[in-house]
Design a protein around this motif. Structure first.
Motif, short mmCIF file in Angstrom:
data_model
loop_
_atom_site.label_atom_id
_atom_site.label_comp_id
_atom_site.label_asym_id
_atom_site.label_seq_id
_atom_site.Cartn_x
_atom_site.Cartn_y
_atom_site.Cartn_z
N MET A 1 0.88 -1.16 0.09
CA MET A 1 0.06 0.25 -0.06
C MET A 1 1.00 1.24 0.05
SD MET A 1 -2.99 1.19 2.78
CE MET A 1 -4.20 0.30 2.08
N ASP A 2 0.47 2.22 -0.87
CA ASP A 2 1.32 3.48 -1.13
C ASP A 2 1.14 4.36 0.66
OD1 ASP A 2 2.32 5.95 -1.67
OD2 ASP A 2 0.49 6.62 -2.48
N ILE A 3 2.45 4.70 1.08
CA ILE A 3 2.63 5.37 2.26
C ILE A 3 1.68 6.40 2.54
CG2 ILE A 3 4.35 6.71 1.79
CD1 ILE A 3 4.00 4.67 5.18
N ASP A 4 1.24 7.35 1.36
CA ASP A 4 0.53 8.20 1.61
C ASP A 4 -0.83 8.08 1.68
OD1 ASP A 4 2.45 10.22 1.28
OD2 ASP A 4 2.53 10.08 -1.08
N LEU A 5 -1.23 6.99 0.86
CA LEU A 5 -2.80 6.52 1.31
C LEU A 5 -2.83 5.99 2.83
CD1 LEU A 5 -5.51 5.74 0.16
CD2 LEU A 5 -4.55 3.63 -0.62
N LEU A 6 -1.76 5.29 3.13
CA LEU A 6 -1.89 4.69 4.46
C LEU A 6 -2.10 5.75 5.34
CD1 LEU A 6 -2.14 2.01 6.18
CD2 LEU A 6 0.46 2.32 6.23
N VAL A 7 -1.20 6.81 5.29
CA VAL A 7 -1.29 7.98 6.04
C VAL A 7 -2.62 8.71 6.10
CG1 VAL A 7 -0.53 10.47 6.64
CG2 VAL A 7 1.30 8.55 6.19
N ASN A 8 -3.26 8.80 5.04
CA ASN A 8 -4.76 9.46 4.74
C ASN A 8 -5.55 8.60 5.22
OD1 ASN A 8 -6.47 11.20 4.01
ND2 ASN A 8 -6.24 10.85 1.48
N ILE A 52 -15.28 7.68 1.90
CA ILE A 52 -15.82 7.95 0.47
C ILE A 52 -15.12 8.99 -0.12
CG2 ILE A 52 -17.95 9.23 -0.54
CD1 ILE A 52 -19.75 7.80 1.74
N ARG A 53 -14.53 10.20 0.61
CA ARG A 53 -13.82 11.13 0.21
C ARG A 53 -12.35 10.69 -0.70
NH1 ARG A 53 -14.66 14.30 3.85
NH2 ARG A 53 -12.91 14.07 5.15
N ILE A 54 -11.88 9.65 -0.02
CA ILE A 54 -10.43 9.37 -0.49
C ILE A 54 -10.71 7.96 -1.56
CG2 ILE A 54 -9.07 10.04 1.27
CD1 ILE A 54 -9.10 7.20 2.32
N GLY A 55 -12.09 7.77 -1.88
CA GLY A 55 -12.09 6.67 -2.94
C GLY A 55 -12.24 5.33 -2.70
N GLY A 126 6.67 11.89 5.50
CA GLY A 126 6.46 13.11 4.89
C GLY A 126 5.85 14.42 5.71
N SER A 127 4.78 14.30 6.13
CA SER A 127 3.89 15.52 6.74
C SER A 127 4.03 15.45 8.28
CB SER A 127 2.71 15.95 6.27
OG SER A 127 1.82 14.59 6.36
N ILE A 128 4.46 14.23 8.84
CA ILE A 128 4.62 14.29 10.29
C ILE A 128 5.37 15.42 11.05
CG2 ILE A 128 6.31 12.36 10.38
CD1 ILE A 128 4.51 11.23 12.64
N THR A 129 4.98 15.87 11.94
CA THR A 129 5.83 16.69 12.59
C THR A 129 6.85 15.82 13.64
OG1 THR A 129 4.45 17.15 14.59
CG2 THR A 129 4.19 18.69 12.94
#
Length: 178
Positions: A1-8, A52-55, A126-129
């Motif tokens: 699974m793509d890490i960006d999809l997993l984060v989302n 639903i929003r992320i498909g 990526g976007s984690i602080t």
């Protein structure tokens, strides 16, 4: 699974549980899903709307009532639901599942299958602080899903993190899908 999809995907607390339940055969209506998940109505609704929003989910056309719609997995959602089910099966305990529901827990486990430094984990997500990563690593250490070792082979010692126990099983469940 793509890490960006997993984060989302894991940014909403009940997303993994909803996908897991749908993959396990629970009917795609709200009442059975809420009852099986144990989520509050508002948290459930937020997670459902997010899926639903992320498909990953869609309304099942021609089924259900307008006020009580029925939902089904999309093609993209079928693969994500299989991963979610494997993860939920690893942690059937409610206390352990509370850790999985945290936003960054599963993505951190995904990138710590192999030993990694703090900076490498942060780069991988990526976007984690820094604060969110530090707190999440602390929670995962307390749960004994991540181990922190100090590498003293360099001039300046630094910590290395890697998934262990159930954390490693979760990490493998995610990497199997890649």
């Amino acid at each position: 699974m793509d890490i960006d999809l997993l984060v989302n995907l894991t940014s909403k607390a009940w997303s993994l549980k909803i996908l897991s339940l749908l993959d396990g055969g629970v009917p795609g209506r709200q009442a059975p899903l809420i009852a099986a998940s144990g989520a509050s109505r508002s948290a459930f609704a937020a997670s459902l709307e997010h899926l639903i929003r992320i498909g990953l989910l869609e309304r099942n056309p021609g089924h259900g009532h307008p006020l009580r719609p029925e939902f089904r997995l999309t093609r993209k959602g079928v693969a994500a639901a299989a991963i979610a089910r494997r993860i939920v099966e690893i942690v059937p305990d409610d206390n352990a599942f509370a850790v999985v529901r945290r936003s960054w827990a599963v993505p951190i486990l995904a990138v710590t299958e192999r030993p990694a430094r703090f900076s490498a984990i942060k780069t991988g997500l990526g976007s984690i602080t820094d604060r969110a990563l530090s707190q999440s690593l602390g929670v995962l250490e307390q749960q004994a899903w991540v181990r922190r070792d100090i590498d003293v082979s360099q001039r300046t010692p630094f910590p290395i993190y890697h998934a262990i126990n159930e954390g490693r099983q979760i990490s493998r469940a995610i990497s199997l899908a890649v």
